[in-house]
Enzyme design. Structure first.
Site, short mmCIF file in Angstrom:
data_model
loop_
_atom_site.label_atom_id
_atom_site.label_comp_id
_atom_site.label_asym_id
_atom_site.label_seq_id
_atom_site.Cartn_x
_atom_site.Cartn_y
_atom_site.Cartn_z
N CYS A 117 -3.49 12.28 0.02
CA CYS A 117 -2.59 12.56 -1.10
C CYS A 117 -3.27 13.28 -2.26
O CYS A 117 -2.61 13.81 -3.14
CB CYS A 117 -1.96 11.26 -1.60
SG CYS A 117 -1.07 10.38 -0.33
N HIS B 269 0.87 12.86 -8.67
CA HIS B 269 1.27 12.64 -7.28
C HIS B 269 2.41 11.63 -7.27
O HIS B 269 2.36 10.60 -7.95
CB HIS B 269 0.06 12.13 -6.48
CG HIS B 269 0.42 11.56 -5.16
ND1 HIS B 269 1.23 12.23 -4.26
CD2 HIS B 269 0.10 10.38 -4.56
CE1 HIS B 269 1.39 11.48 -3.18
NE2 HIS B 269 0.72 10.35 -3.34
N ASN C 76 7.21 9.77 -0.95
CA ASN C 76 5.83 10.22 -1.12
C ASN C 76 5.53 11.24 -0.02
O ASN C 76 5.45 10.88 1.15
CB ASN C 76 4.92 8.98 -1.03
CG ASN C 76 3.45 9.32 -1.08
OD1 ASN C 76 3.04 10.47 -0.95
ND2 ASN C 76 2.63 8.29 -1.26
O1 UT7 Z 1 -0.12 8.12 -1.90
C1 UT7 Z 1 -0.74 6.89 -2.08
C2 UT7 Z 1 -0.17 6.03 -1.05
N1 UT7 Z 1 0.28 4.74 -1.33
C3 UT7 Z 1 0.74 4.20 -2.48
O2 UT7 Z 1 0.74 4.74 -3.53
C4 UT7 Z 1 1.26 2.81 -2.35
C5 UT7 Z 1 1.05 1.96 -3.56
N2 UT7 Z 1 1.69 0.66 -3.38
C6 UT7 Z 1 3.02 0.49 -3.53
O3 UT7 Z 1 3.75 1.44 -3.81
C7 UT7 Z 1 3.58 -0.89 -3.40
O4 UT7 Z 1 2.53 -1.80 -3.23
C8 UT7 Z 1 4.61 -1.06 -2.25
C9 UT7 Z 1 5.89 -0.35 -2.60
C10 UT7 Z 1 4.04 -0.55 -0.94
C11 UT7 Z 1 4.94 -2.53 -2.08
O5 UT7 Z 1 5.45 -3.03 -3.30
P1 UT7 Z 1 4.86 -4.37 -3.94
O6 UT7 Z 1 5.63 -4.65 -5.12
O7 UT7 Z 1 3.36 -4.18 -4.09
O8 UT7 Z 1 5.18 -5.42 -2.83
P2 UT7 Z 1 4.20 -6.44 -2.11
O9 UT7 Z 1 3.47 -5.78 -1.00
O10 UT7 Z 1 3.41 -7.16 -3.16
O11 UT7 Z 1 5.25 -7.45 -1.50
C12 UT7 Z 1 6.10 -8.27 -2.34
C13 UT7 Z 1 7.12 -8.94 -1.44
C14 UT7 Z 1 6.52 -9.58 -0.20
O12 UT7 Z 1 7.27 -10.74 0.08
P3 UT7 Z 1 6.71 -12.18 -0.35
O13 UT7 Z 1 5.39 -12.34 0.34
O14 UT7 Z 1 6.59 -12.14 -1.83
O15 UT7 Z 1 7.78 -13.10 0.15
C15 UT7 Z 1 6.77 -8.56 0.89
O16 UT7 Z 1 6.85 -9.14 2.16
O17 UT7 Z 1 8.04 -7.96 -0.96
C16 UT7 Z 1 8.10 -8.00 0.46
N3 UT7 Z 1 8.32 -6.64 0.94
C17 UT7 Z 1 9.55 -6.13 1.10
N4 UT7 Z 1 10.78 -6.64 0.93
C18 UT7 Z 1 11.83 -5.84 1.18
C19 UT7 Z 1 7.39 -5.71 1.25
N5 UT7 Z 1 8.00 -4.55 1.61
C20 UT7 Z 1 9.33 -4.80 1.54
C21 UT7 Z 1 10.48 -4.03 1.79
N6 UT7 Z 1 11.69 -4.57 1.59
N7 UT7 Z 1 10.38 -2.75 2.20
#
Ligand code: UT7
Length: 331
Positions: free
Chosen positions: A111, A258, A288
């Site tokens: 990225c 980005h 993204n």
């Molecule tokens: O180009 C660079 C590439 N990558 C990035 O920039 C990614 C950077 N990270 C992010 O954008 C975020 O971390 C994500 C969008 C990937 C995830 O969001 P988050 O707020 O960090 O969620 P999390 O991984 O902390 O998960 C929170 C909760 C979890 O459930 P519990 O354990 O709290 O019950 C996950 O299982 O949300 C759950 N979860 C979802 N729920 C519904 C994770 N993905 C999803 C989903 N839909 N798609």
């Protein structure tokens, strides 16, 4: 001498996949995706490929900059999702454009690819090696995500963006580039062949083992780790270029980041105490698109008149590597 962006172009696939449809494929919801990422829909390749989108974006950029394909002396394609590895995607693009005078290579910094290519182009121009350079970011990420993994598939989309740089009098933009390979495990993609030994190799030779944790050719991401990294390192890098260039944060017309997650962009604005309105977003439409996200956004802003000559803008990228970088430049 410095490189001035004189033309921009972009190309996104026609097919659209919105959050509603995605929530019928994995356990997620439109509300969750919008709130946690800002993404509403993404464009997904059907007939298009990484190379074909790169060619379309490049043609538009050349036309926009009034530059002929023959004038291009260096052609860099930023990608890690090309359908061809040999020859490199850039040579395939060269062939289709007729950019016969260009030296061509691909650049993989995920990225951060466009940022690193932009700085590479500036160095070639400042050294006098090249006068006209075509930069393209093109990605078909939909081939690389596991459509059963809700932690990644909701984020990414496909597309390409391009920019033509011409040499112009003046100092090159102030830029910083960073990588931290030791932290790279947070965002990985194993090559499909990394564990598959061809039959003819089976014998007594000391052959490589399949790397521990090697997956099946899909992007693996620790979202939280990447998030934490981005919200810390991106404002630091921006502050670094501002300080190096003696520029005040308030002098910046736009911060073009980005497009990974709306919350990352908002957090960067907050940490810099900058006006959030100066941080344009288009990830709601495309998700993204990795190395394509900055040039697609540049193209939109250039064509709709938001970018005007003389403005001071910051570009900042981050991603796998881990890698990150920023530049402050006059549009
Ligand atoms: O180009 C660079 C590439 N990558 C990035 O920039 C990614 C950077 N990270 C992010 O954008 C975020 O971390 C994500 C969008 C990937 C995830 O969001 P988050 O707020 O960090 O969620 P999390 O991984 O902390 O998960 C929170 C909760 C979890 O459930 P519990 O354990 O709290 O019950 C996950 O299982 O949300 C759950 N979860 C979802 N729920 C519904 C994770 N993905 C999803 C989903 N839909 N798609």
């Amino acid at each position: 001498m410095k490189g001035k962006i004189c033309g921009t172009g972009s190309c996104v696939p026609e097919q659209v996949l919105d959050n509603e449809e995605l929530s019928r494929m994995v356990d997620t919801s439109d509300a969750w995706i919008r709130e946690r990422t800002g993404v509403v829909r993404r464009h997904i390749v059907r007939e298009e490929t990484t190379v074909s989108m790169a060619v379309s974006a490049a043609r538009r950029a050349l036309e926009n900059g009034n530059v002929s394909a023959e004038e291009v002396e260096l052609l860099i394609v930023c990608t890690f999702t090309s359908e061809v590895l040999l020859p490199c995607a850039a040579c395939e693009v060269q062939k289709r454009l007729g950019a016969v005078n260009a030296a061509c290579f691909d650049l993989n910094a995920a990225c951060t690819g466009f940022m690193f290519a932009y700085n590479t182009a500036q160095a070639y121009i400042a050294s006098g090696l090249c006068r006209t350079i075509l930069l393209i970011g093109s990605e078909s990420l939909s081939h690389m995500v596991d459509w059963e993994d809700r932690g990644t598939c909701i984020l990414f989309g496909d597309g390409a963006g391009a920019a033509v740089l011409r040499s112009a009098p003046g100092e090159p933009p102030v830029s910083v580039m960073h990588s931290d390979g030791a932290a790279g495990g947070a965002l990985t993609l194993q090559s499909l062949h990394s564990g598959e030994l061809p039959q003819r190799c089976h014998g007594t030779a000391d052959l490589p083992e399949k790397p521990a944790g090697a997956q099946n050719g899909y992007i693996q991401m620790n979202g939280r780790e990447v998030f934490q990294f981005a919200v810390k390192k991106v404002p630091e890098a921006i502050q670094e270029v501002l300080t190096l260039g003696g520029t005040e944060c308030g002098q910046i017309d736009y911060f073009i980041l980005h497009q990974a997650n709306k919350r990352i962009v908002e957090s960067v604005a907050k940490r810099l105490h900058a006006d959030a309105g100066k941080f344009p977003l288009n990830l709601q439409e495309y998700g993204n698109t990795s190395s394509a996200s900055i040039p697609i956004l540049l193209d939109e802003m250039h064509r709709d008149g938001r970018l005007r000559r003389g403005q001071t803008i910051v570009l900042a990228g981050f991603g796998a590597g881990l890698s990150w970088g920023a530049s402050v430049l006059e549009w």
